[in-house]
Design an enzyme around this catalytic site. Structure first.
Site, short mmCIF file in Angstrom:
data_model
loop_
_atom_site.label_atom_id
_atom_site.label_comp_id
_atom_site.label_asym_id
_atom_site.label_seq_id
_atom_site.Cartn_x
_atom_site.Cartn_y
_atom_site.Cartn_z
N CYS A 43 0.99 -1.19 -0.03
CA CYS A 43 0.10 -0.15 -0.10
C CYS A 43 0.92 1.39 0.15
CB CYS A 43 -0.81 0.04 1.10
SG CYS A 43 -1.86 1.53 1.72
N CYS A 46 0.35 3.69 2.91
CA CYS A 46 1.02 2.94 4.19
C CYS A 46 2.51 3.20 4.20
CB CYS A 46 0.63 1.50 4.40
SG CYS A 46 -0.95 1.04 4.25
#
Length: 126
Positions: A43, A46
């Site tokens: 991600c 993230c």
């Protein structure tokens, strides 16, 4: 002092959440995509948020339990039936998400990169 706990998957999260002692210090759950072989999450949001949060944790001046939760791979996360999305305790819509346990406060997506919002989440007492 910050205590860091790492959890993988929904079952580990559910078991951990059910056993949090009432007298625990501030508990924050950070939900992130699983790590690739290179050590970074699949991600991109993230990947951006994690170093900011980790740096912030080194500066916190009170007892905090920081629980890093690996929500799984991209395919699992994107499934609308993913339990992290449907469970009433989490109701995740995006990752990363940082939740103050037993409260309503949370930071989602790019908010996790905002130091002022992190400060408010860590210092605000319900």
């Amino acid at each position: 002092m910050t205590t860091v706990v790492e959890i993988k998957g929904f079952d580990e999260f559910a078991k951990y959440a059910e056993n949090i002692p009432a007298n625990d210090p501030l508990v924050l759950f950070y939900f992130s995509g699983s790590k690739l072989p290179n050590g970074s999450s699949w991600c991109p949001d993230c990947v951006e948020a994690e170093p900011i949060i980790k740096t912030f944790l080194t500066e916190v001046k009170k007892d905090v339990k920081f629980v890093y939760v690996d929500v799984g791979d991209r395919e699992y996360w994107k499934d609308r039936a993913c339990p992290f999305r449907t469970d009433s305790r989490t109701k995740l819509m995006v990752i990363p998400t940082l939740i103050k346990w037993k409260g309503v406060q949370r930071l989602e997506g790019s908010q996790c990169c905002n130091r002022e919002l992190l400060q408010m989440l860590f210092e605000d007492d319900d």
